[in-house]
Every structure is written in C-alpha cells, then in structure tokens.
Design a protein around this motif. Structure first.
Motif, mmCIF file in Angstrom:
data_model
loop_
_atom_site.group_PDB
_atom_site.id
_atom_site.type_symbol
_atom_site.label_atom_id
_atom_site.label_comp_id
_atom_site.label_asym_id
_atom_site.label_seq_id
_atom_site.Cartn_x
_atom_site.Cartn_y
_atom_site.Cartn_z
ATOM 1 N N LEU A 76 1.156 -1.041 0.254
ATOM 2 C CA LEU A 76 -0.249 -0.102 -0.119
ATOM 3 C C LEU A 76 1.040 1.078 -0.202
ATOM 4 O O LEU A 76 0.484 2.425 -1.174
ATOM 5 C CB LEU A 76 -0.883 -0.208 1.414
ATOM 6 C CG LEU A 76 -1.979 -1.072 1.261
ATOM 7 C CD1 LEU A 76 -2.686 -0.794 1.957
ATOM 8 C CD2 LEU A 76 -2.955 -0.625 -0.237
ATOM 9 N N ARG A 77 1.678 1.108 1.032
ATOM 10 C CA ARG A 77 2.777 2.857 0.756
ATOM 11 C C ARG A 77 3.571 2.647 -0.841
ATOM 12 O O ARG A 77 3.306 3.766 -1.395
ATOM 13 C CB ARG A 77 4.176 1.678 1.855
ATOM 14 C CG ARG A 77 3.115 2.866 3.488
ATOM 15 C CD ARG A 77 4.463 2.691 4.324
ATOM 16 N NE ARG A 77 3.819 2.862 6.232
ATOM 17 C CZ ARG A 77 4.333 3.257 6.498
ATOM 18 N NH1 ARG A 77 5.411 3.910 6.446
ATOM 19 N NH2 ARG A 77 3.982 3.245 7.974
ATOM 20 N N PRO A 78 3.863 1.863 -1.027
ATOM 21 C CA PRO A 78 4.689 2.003 -2.502
ATOM 22 C C PRO A 78 3.998 2.366 -3.526
ATOM 23 O O PRO A 78 4.003 3.513 -4.062
ATOM 24 C CB PRO A 78 5.472 0.815 -2.636
ATOM 25 C CG PRO A 78 5.214 0.034 -1.511
ATOM 26 C CD PRO A 78 4.741 0.720 -0.506
ATOM 27 N N ARG A 105 0.728 4.121 -2.558
ATOM 28 C CA ARG A 105 0.411 5.740 -2.590
ATOM 29 C C ARG A 105 1.233 5.980 -2.964
ATOM 30 O O ARG A 105 1.249 7.474 -3.450
ATOM 31 C CB ARG A 105 0.027 6.162 -0.934
ATOM 32 C CG ARG A 105 -0.651 6.850 -0.892
ATOM 33 C CD ARG A 105 -1.973 6.828 -0.191
ATOM 34 N NE ARG A 105 -2.522 7.878 0.838
ATOM 35 C CZ ARG A 105 -2.057 9.115 1.513
ATOM 36 N NH1 ARG A 105 -0.929 8.464 1.834
ATOM 37 N NH2 ARG A 105 -3.193 10.101 1.901
ATOM 38 N N ALA A 106 2.641 6.269 -2.509
ATOM 39 C CA ALA A 106 3.923 6.978 -3.170
ATOM 40 C C ALA A 106 3.722 7.009 -4.526
ATOM 41 O O ALA A 106 4.082 8.423 -5.268
ATOM 42 C CB ALA A 106 5.014 6.631 -2.732
ATOM 43 N N TYR A 139 9.866 10.746 -3.833
ATOM 44 C CA TYR A 139 9.023 9.782 -3.293
ATOM 45 C C TYR A 139 8.733 9.042 -1.939
ATOM 46 O O TYR A 139 7.846 8.532 -1.742
ATOM 47 C CB TYR A 139 9.505 8.509 -4.046
ATOM 48 C CG TYR A 139 8.912 7.172 -4.516
ATOM 49 C CD1 TYR A 139 8.106 7.105 -4.740
ATOM 50 C CD2 TYR A 139 9.805 5.815 -3.765
ATOM 51 C CE1 TYR A 139 7.029 5.856 -5.087
ATOM 52 C CE2 TYR A 139 9.057 4.700 -4.555
ATOM 53 C CZ TYR A 139 8.251 4.571 -4.482
ATOM 54 O OH TYR A 139 8.175 3.388 -4.934
ATOM 55 N N VAL A 160 6.398 10.869 0.649
ATOM 56 C CA VAL A 160 5.056 10.275 0.752
ATOM 57 C C VAL A 160 5.259 8.645 1.068
ATOM 58 O O VAL A 160 4.297 7.576 1.993
ATOM 59 C CB VAL A 160 4.420 9.849 -0.533
ATOM 60 C CG1 VAL A 160 3.069 9.919 -0.245
ATOM 61 C CG2 VAL A 160 4.791 11.330 -1.243
ATOM 62 N N LEU A 161 6.208 7.506 1.071
ATOM 63 C CA LEU A 161 6.953 6.000 0.888
ATOM 64 C C LEU A 161 6.638 6.155 2.638
ATOM 65 O O LEU A 161 6.477 5.056 3.759
ATOM 66 C CB LEU A 161 7.700 5.847 0.692
ATOM 67 C CG LEU A 161 8.242 4.437 0.640
ATOM 68 C CD1 LEU A 161 6.669 3.773 -0.433
ATOM 69 C CD2 LEU A 161 9.282 4.539 0.488
ATOM 70 N N GLU A 187 4.827 7.970 4.554
ATOM 71 C CA GLU A 187 3.254 8.061 5.703
ATOM 72 C C GLU A 187 2.910 7.203 5.729
ATOM 73 O O GLU A 187 2.629 6.063 5.132
ATOM 74 C CB GLU A 187 2.333 9.348 4.366
ATOM 75 C CG GLU A 187 3.234 10.493 4.653
ATOM 76 C CD GLU A 187 1.875 11.575 4.050
ATOM 77 O OE1 GLU A 187 1.040 11.138 3.505
ATOM 78 O OE2 GLU A 187 2.737 12.634 3.724
ATOM 79 N N VAL A 194 -0.335 4.981 5.857
ATOM 80 C CA VAL A 194 -1.264 5.236 4.526
ATOM 81 C C VAL A 194 -2.990 5.366 5.390
ATOM 82 O O VAL A 194 -2.922 4.435 6.261
ATOM 83 C CB VAL A 194 -1.486 3.467 4.044
ATOM 84 C CG1 VAL A 194 -2.016 3.227 3.707
ATOM 85 C CG2 VAL A 194 -0.148 3.468 2.789
ATOM 86 N N PHE A 227 -7.752 2.236 3.495
ATOM 87 C CA PHE A 227 -7.685 0.994 2.597
ATOM 88 C C PHE A 227 -7.186 -0.186 3.170
ATOM 89 O O PHE A 227 -7.504 -1.535 2.366
ATOM 90 C CB PHE A 227 -5.772 1.450 1.891
ATOM 91 C CG PHE A 227 -5.764 2.324 1.057
ATOM 92 C CD1 PHE A 227 -6.559 3.243 -0.252
ATOM 93 C CD2 PHE A 227 -5.393 3.743 1.435
ATOM 94 C CE1 PHE A 227 -6.944 3.816 -1.524
ATOM 95 C CE2 PHE A 227 -5.182 4.987 0.044
ATOM 96 C CZ PHE A 227 -6.345 5.179 -0.576
#
Lengths: 191, 55
Positions: A19-21, A23-24, B29, B32-33, B35, B37, B41
């Motif tokens: 999910l993190r990558p 979303r990034a 990149y 955000v990585l 952060e 989620v 989700f």
C-alpha cells in the motif's frame, strides 16, 4: 494467511504490504493526494478481482504499479484532466525543511517536478526513485527499454530547464552547449 | 562566467546537478513512502476478504 492448495501464499494477502509504495507512486504521478487515494482504491479493487491474472512468483509490486498507471492513463483519456484542486495540491501538503546549504531548494524542485508531463514524472519516479530497473519500468510502461532511457533523459533535461539550469552550463549536452553559447555570443557581437 | 570553466569543471558541475536531481526525486517518492497509509485501504482489504469468505 490463506494457504493455497499448492502451498503458496494467496497474493491477495500480500496486497497490504504494497500500500505504501503504491500510494507513493500514485501521489508522484497525480501530484494530488485525493486523486491519488482514489486511484489507489481503484487499483486495489482491480487487483483483487483480477488476481488470477497475476503470475505467481513474479513481482507483485510491479504488477500493482502497472494496474495503477494504466488506470490513471485511461481515466485521463476519459476525463481529459479536470481542473486541478488547489486544496489537494501536493507541494502544499508537505512540510519540508528548506535547504540552507545552497543546494537545490526542494520546494523549487517540487514546483518544477509538478510542471512536467505525466509521462516524464512517471519515468523519473520509476527508474530514478522507486528502485525499479529499466527493464521492469519498460514492462510496466509497455515500451522498449531504449524508450525508457531516452524518455528519462528528456525528462531530466526538461526538469533542469524548468529549474533554470539548462542554459550555458553544459549540463546534459557537454561541450556542445558551451560551443553554442560561445557561438551565440559571437553572433550577437557581430549583429 | 561559468562558460569559461574547463571541461572538467563543467563535467563536475553537471554531475553534481544530476546527483542533486536524483536525490530530490528520491525525496519526492520517499516523503510519501514514510507516511502512514490511510485506514480506508486496510479496511477495504479486510472487507474484500470478508466478502470472499462468505462465498
């Protein structure tokens, strides 16, 4: 974890780890947090329902990134880019300490990055920042590796132009840019 | 004038700028990585799994 008859792990149980990558990548591509989150949601739904198409043992993250970018480009084709939401502007949501050491200011960089085309942002993030190989990026983008390389190089050049670094510094064209600058000065003197 | 630098100096400068671009791309990149989620989700995935179990 659900164990499959063949003893493998259900890739649907592994989606959460990506999910993190995902979303990034979505935020890097759309530059807008709310559009990015919608895109991630759509990607999860598509991945879930078409998990049978995922080849076990291959790179799940690359597969998810492919779904995400294809979804993004097809929605772009449909809507032809609605008016950007200033509230969701990515640069405004990041609290980044300004660089005081004379290096490229990150806020300037973000502004230039925002001004790139979607394709240029995509290639720079895929090959430059997210750690995929040129071959993996080519597969995700559905183009040849040579195209990835030339697109990345054009994207870097465009970025440096936007950052005001392109003129006279010979940055990406080496000696030629210097020659051009000298020639330009010469003709100005003559003119 | 920067144009009067030697080729070696220009190359060094070009490499430095290129490195800074790469570093900044990673920052875009990775900012955000790191952060967290949004919960929606994880909830969505749980819901999908629950629906699957009902089948």
């Amino acid at each position: 974890m659900t164990t499959e008859p063949d003893g493998g792990v259900d890739p649907r149980d592994q989606l959460v780890e990506h999910l993190r990558p995902l979303r990034a990548f979505a935020i890097s591509l759309t530059r807008n947090v709310s559009s990015a989150d919608d895109l991630v949601q759509e990607t999860i739904l598509k991945a879930w329902s078409s998990i049978d198409k995922f080849q076990r043992g291959s790179n799940l993250q690359a597969w998810l990134f492919t779904i995400l970018r294809n979804t993004y480009y097809s929605s772009l084709r449909k809507s032809r880019r609605e008016v950007a939401d200033p509230e969701g502007n990515f640069a405004a949501t990041l609290s980044v300490k300004p660089a005081h050491d004379g290096r490229m200011a990150f806020t300037d960089f973000l502004r230039a990055f925002d001004a790139l085309s979607d394709e240029h942002r995509e290639v720079l993030i895929l090959v430059g920042a997210s750690g995929f190989t040129t071959e993996e990026a080519a597969a995700m983008m559905g183009v040849a590796t040579g195209t990835v390389k030339s697109r990345a190089s054009r994207a870097r050049r465009r970025l440096s132009q936007l950052l005001g670094l392109a003129e006279g510094e010979g940055m990406f064209s080496g000696v030629d840019a210097v020659t051009e600058a000298v020639m330009a000065r010469g003709s100005a003197a003559m003119g | 004038m920067q144009n009067q630098g030697s080729k070696a100096e220009l190359d060094a400068q070009a490499n430095q700028i290129k490195t800074q671009i790469e570093e900044n791309l990673k920052r875009v990149y990775e900012a955000v990585l790191v952060e967290e989620v949004p919960d929606r989700f994880k909830q969505l995935l749980q819901q999908l799994k629950a629906n699957e179990a009902l089948k």
